[in-house]
Enzyme design. Structure first.
Site, PDB file in Angstrom:
ATOM      1  N   ASP A 172     -79.796  17.879 -50.382  1.00  0.00           N
ATOM      2  CA  ASP A 172     -78.355  18.072 -50.141  1.00  0.00           C
ATOM      3  C   ASP A 172     -77.622  16.990 -50.918  1.00  0.00           C
ATOM      4  OD1 ASP A 172     -75.690  18.535 -48.755  1.00  0.00           O
ATOM      5  OD2 ASP A 172     -76.948  19.870 -47.569  1.00  0.00           O
ATOM      6  N   HIS A 229     -72.986  32.564 -49.600  1.00  0.00           N
ATOM      7  CA  HIS A 229     -71.722  33.162 -49.155  1.00  0.00           C
ATOM      8  C   HIS A 229     -70.530  32.224 -49.380  1.00  0.00           C
ATOM      9  CE1 HIS A 229     -72.764  30.576 -45.760  1.00  0.00           C
ATOM     10  NE2 HIS A 229     -71.479  30.569 -45.472  1.00  0.00           N
TER      11      HIS A 229
HETATM   12  C1  LIG Z   1     -72.982  26.050 -44.931  1.00  0.00           C
HETATM   13  S1  LIG Z   1     -73.899  24.563 -45.094  1.00  0.00           S
HETATM   14  C2  LIG Z   1     -75.564  25.141 -44.909  1.00  0.00           C
HETATM   15  C3  LIG Z   1     -76.506  24.045 -44.469  1.00  0.00           C
HETATM   16  C4  LIG Z   1     -77.931  24.525 -44.121  1.00  0.00           C
HETATM   17  N1  LIG Z   1     -78.581  25.161 -45.252  1.00  0.00           N
HETATM   18  C5  LIG Z   1     -77.904  25.427 -42.900  1.00  0.00           C
HETATM   19  O1  LIG Z   1     -78.206  26.623 -43.007  1.00  0.00           O
HETATM   20  O2  LIG Z   1     -77.562  24.939 -41.824  1.00  0.00           O
HETATM   21  C6  LIG Z   1     -73.764  24.303 -46.847  1.00  0.00           C
HETATM   22  C7  LIG Z   1     -74.500  23.066 -47.322  1.00  0.00           C
HETATM   23  O3  LIG Z   1     -74.390  23.013 -48.754  1.00  0.00           O
HETATM   24  C8  LIG Z   1     -74.306  21.647 -49.103  1.00  0.00           C
HETATM   25  N2  LIG Z   1     -73.763  21.557 -50.467  1.00  0.00           N
HETATM   26  C9  LIG Z   1     -72.522  21.897 -50.896  1.00  0.00           C
HETATM   27  N3  LIG Z   1     -72.382  21.681 -52.203  1.00  0.00           N
HETATM   28  C10 LIG Z   1     -73.575  21.193 -52.627  1.00  0.00           C
HETATM   29  C11 LIG Z   1     -74.065  20.797 -53.901  1.00  0.00           C
HETATM   30  N4  LIG Z   1     -73.293  20.855 -55.006  1.00  0.00           N
HETATM   31  N5  LIG Z   1     -75.348  20.388 -53.990  1.00  0.00           N
HETATM   32  C12 LIG Z   1     -76.140  20.334 -52.877  1.00  0.00           C
HETATM   33  N6  LIG Z   1     -75.734  20.689 -51.654  1.00  0.00           N
HETATM   34  C13 LIG Z   1     -74.464  21.120 -51.532  1.00  0.00           C
HETATM   35  C14 LIG Z   1     -73.379  21.075 -48.036  1.00  0.00           C
HETATM   36  O4  LIG Z   1     -73.409  19.679 -47.973  1.00  0.00           O
HETATM   37  C15 LIG Z   1     -73.908  21.758 -46.787  1.00  0.00           C
HETATM   38  O5  LIG Z   1     -74.917  21.011 -46.170  1.00  0.00           O
END
Ligand SMILES: C[S@@+](CC[C@H](N)C(=O)[O-])C[C@H]1O[C@@H](n2cnc3c(N)ncnc32)[C@H](O)[C@@H]1O
Length: 356
Positions: free
Chosen positions: A258, A301
């Site tokens: 992440d 999404h």
């Molecule tokens: C909707 S959450 C989903 C978290 C986890 N996969 C779950 O199902 O609970 C989206 C995740 O994408 C991460 N994220 C957003 N942009 C990112 C990036 N450019 N690189 C890595 N992670 C990212 C956010 O920090 C967040 O933890």
């Protein structure tokens, strides 16, 4: 058909949605069928003015929930039934304010009120004391200004859908050039922490069965490989932690990726699970190449197609012969086929050799 006939027809439909002996709540298929039938009946019985008001006043319910959370009212009631007077003296809030907030909570079934003005817990009161549920209420309320700004954003841009992650109602409302997750990570780290607690439990779920209960992951884990599993943008790592609890004997590497701020904020995670700061818009590191499974849970999404292509393309360049797993495909089982097929189409666009 007259309104009365429609309602009678819907009542019959409701009756026939459940057969004797069905487990009406625990069997998900039956529950969803009954809920759909009941919602149809409620819609037919609702007057137009009531229908519009329930939408326009919805944010007020959300606000009351947050005030109840801030005052710890659910925690107070879960331990012991209490009057508004008692809650006012514990919290220091005006008794009249407590009465008004609780009136809304009673109306939505989150607490019960007896004739003598004493409030007591319902199953929903207990749910409202869970950290992930409190965090979900707080995080979604925090974003209401973005919804408020969206009509203005669309008016200004000629009603076109956003095509990038950095020109959306979010940037318009918050006056930033950062995408929403980077904004929270860098500008509002406390909000990002709340968001991650929310994602750990998603309103106390399970909204759907954990993917390792329906995906044959044991076949994948049985193959000898250096990296078994990469949870791409896995937040606090709750999915990988769940997988490890289900398969405690796994020897290969399990990795949670992440943004750096999120990885640094992880408080509890089994030491077998590696924490890897990584931006999914950049190539996957050499150290995960050949991983057996890349998981994308609740990710695609959030992003426009071109960004999904970048994320998937970076994974494609890193994976060997293993599968790519997106838990959103699990929506098929909960009945939301549109999400599942849209997600599949994205895979097919970027991973044509995997077309099935
Ligand atoms: C909707 S959450 C989903 C978290 C986890 N996969 C779950 O199902 O609970 C989206 C995740 O994408 C991460 N994220 C957003 N942009 C990112 C990036 N450019 N690189 C890595 N992670 C990212 C956010 O920090 C967040 O933890």
């Amino acid at each position: 058909m007259s309104s009365s006939e429609v309602i009678r027809h819907l009542i019959e439909g409701l009756h026939s949605s459940a057969t004797p002996g069905d487990d009406l709540y625990s069997d998900e298929r039956t529950r969803i069928k009954l809920l759909g039938a009941a919602q149809g009946l409620v819609a037919a019985l609702t007057r137009p003015d009531e229908a519009v008001a329930s939408i326009t006043h919805g944010a007020g319910r959300h606000m009351c929930l947050q005030v109840a959370n801030d005052l710890g009212l659910f925690d107070l009631i879960v331990s012991k039934s209490r009057s508004a007077h008692e809650m006012a003296s514990v919290t220091g809030a005006d008794e009249k304010l407590i009465v008004r907030i609780m009136r809304m909570m009673v109306a939505v079934g989150f607490v019960e009120q007896s004739g003598d003005g004493v409030y007591s817990a319902t199953p929903m009161t207990r749910v409202m004391t869970l950290p992930s549920v409190k965090a979900g209420v707080e995080h979604t309320l925090e974003g209401l200004d973005i919804l408020q700004s969206t009509p203005e954003y669309l008016k200004k841009n000629g009603y076109h859908l956003p095509r990038t992650m950095t020109d959306t109602p979010f940037q318009f409302a918050r006056k930033t050039e950062l995408d929403n997750h980077k904004y929270y990570a860098e500008v509002r780290p406390e909000t990002m922490k709340t968001f991650q607690v929310f994602m750990d439990g998603l309103y106390g779920g399970p909204a759907r069965a954990p993917w390792w209960t329906w995906y044959p992951i044991e076949d994948v884990l049985a193959v000898d490989s250096d990296v078994a599993f990469v949870d791409v943008a896995g937040g606090n790592g709750h999915q990988t932690a769940g997988l490890l609890r289900a398969y405690p004997g796994v020897k290969s590497r399990l990795i949670v990726q992440d943004l750096p701020e999120v990885i640094e904020g992880i408080k509890v995670l089994d030491s077998h699970i590696e924490r890897m700061p990584y931006d999914f818009l950049t190539p996957q590191p050499e150290t995960v190449k050949g991983a057996r499974v890349f998981l994308l849970s609740n990710i695609l999404h959030d992003h426009p197609d071109n960004v999904c292509h970048t994320i998937l393309g970076n994974i494609r360049a890193a994976y060997d012969s293993g599968p790519l797993q997106d838990t959103d495909l699990g929506y098929d089982r909960a009945g939301d086929r549109s999400t599942a097929s849209a997600t599949r189409q994205r895979y097919h666009d970027v991973l044509p050799e995997r077309r099935s």
